[in-house]
Design a protein around this motif. Sequence first.
Motif, PDB file in Angstrom:
ATOM      1  N   MET A   1       7.223   2.852   7.387  1.00 42.54           N
ATOM      2  CA  MET A   1       5.931   3.432   7.642  1.00 42.54           C
ATOM      3  C   MET A   1       5.000   2.335   8.167  1.00 42.54           C
ATOM      4  O   MET A   1       5.062   1.194   7.711  1.00 42.54           O
ATOM      5  N   ASN A   2       4.170   2.663   9.117  1.00 40.46           N
ATOM      6  CA  ASN A   2       3.207   1.705   9.675  1.00 40.46           C
ATOM      7  C   ASN A   2       1.863   1.834   8.964  1.00 40.46           C
ATOM      8  O   ASN A   2       1.376   2.936   8.725  1.00 40.46           O
ATOM      9  N   PHE A   3       1.278   0.699   8.657  1.00 42.97           N
ATOM     10  CA  PHE A   3      -0.025   0.638   8.015  1.00 42.97           C
ATOM     11  C   PHE A   3      -0.973  -0.125   8.923  1.00 42.97           C
ATOM     12  O   PHE A   3      -0.729  -1.302   9.211  1.00 42.97           O
ATOM     13  N   GLU A  31       7.623  -0.287   3.415  1.00 48.12           N
ATOM     14  CA  GLU A  31       8.067   0.894   2.678  1.00 48.12           C
ATOM     15  C   GLU A  31       7.046   1.329   1.631  1.00 48.12           C
ATOM     16  O   GLU A  31       6.891   2.512   1.366  1.00 48.12           O
ATOM     17  N   THR A  32       6.365   0.353   1.019  1.00 56.89           N
ATOM     18  CA  THR A  32       5.405   0.664  -0.035  1.00 56.89           C
ATOM     19  C   THR A  32       4.057   0.027   0.272  1.00 56.89           C
ATOM     20  O   THR A  32       3.947  -0.844   1.137  1.00 56.89           O
ATOM     21  N   LEU A  33       3.034   0.440  -0.473  1.00 60.53           N
ATOM     22  CA  LEU A  33       1.709  -0.160  -0.302  1.00 60.53           C
ATOM     23  C   LEU A  33       1.728  -1.645  -0.650  1.00 60.53           C
ATOM     24  O   LEU A  33       1.099  -2.462   0.018  1.00 60.53           O
ATOM     25  N   ASP A  35       4.272  -3.700  -0.378  1.00 57.76           N
ATOM     26  CA  ASP A  35       4.922  -4.412   0.731  1.00 57.76           C
ATOM     27  C   ASP A  35       3.976  -4.551   1.916  1.00 57.76           C
ATOM     28  O   ASP A  35       3.964  -5.570   2.602  1.00 57.76           O
ATOM     29  N   ALA A  36       3.169  -3.530   2.154  1.00 52.62           N
ATOM     30  CA  ALA A  36       2.196  -3.585   3.245  1.00 52.62           C
ATOM     31  C   ALA A  36       1.150  -4.665   2.971  1.00 52.62           C
ATOM     32  O   ALA A  36       0.763  -5.410   3.874  1.00 52.62           O
ATOM     33  N   ARG A  37       0.709  -4.764   1.731  1.00 52.07           N
ATOM     34  CA  ARG A  37      -0.271  -5.790   1.357  1.00 52.07           C
ATOM     35  C   ARG A  37       0.309  -7.186   1.582  1.00 52.07           C
ATOM     36  O   ARG A  37      -0.327  -8.041   2.185  1.00 52.07           O
ATOM     37  N   ARG A  38       1.544  -7.383   1.145  1.00 46.95           N
ATOM     38  CA  ARG A  38       2.189  -8.688   1.325  1.00 46.95           C
ATOM     39  C   ARG A  38       2.383  -9.016   2.804  1.00 46.95           C
ATOM     40  O   ARG A  38       2.178 -10.155   3.231  1.00 46.95           O
ATOM     41  N   ALA A  39       2.790  -8.017   3.589  1.00 43.69           N
ATOM     42  CA  ALA A  39       3.004  -8.246   5.021  1.00 43.69           C
ATOM     43  C   ALA A  39       1.687  -8.586   5.722  1.00 43.69           C
ATOM     44  O   ALA A  39       1.648  -9.462   6.594  1.00 43.69           O
TER      45      ALA A  39
END
Length: 89
Positions: A1-3, A31-33, A35-39
């Motif tokens: 999923m793209n954030f 995949e998760t919120l 993971d998005a925060r870390r990325a």
Amino acid sequence: MNFPVKVLEIARDAKPEAKAVPASDFAVSAETLEDARRAALARLAADGRRVRSLSFTADGGLAAVVFPAESPPSTPAPAQPSRRKRGGR
């Protein structure tokens, strides 16, 4: 999923009433919120930005307030050899 990540920049010495100005935006895939925060943090660090705050938005994206990118430290000029002769009279 793209954030989507909305980046806002504020000066380090900004007064409390100062507003952050929009900077470049980007998106991260995760995949998760968490993971998005870390990325997002990793991408901002790779861009040389120091993060002041990172928040999730109501529409499922992230908003980051960052300080301006730091310029790399300048390397001092190499020392020039002494022009005096050594030894002798």
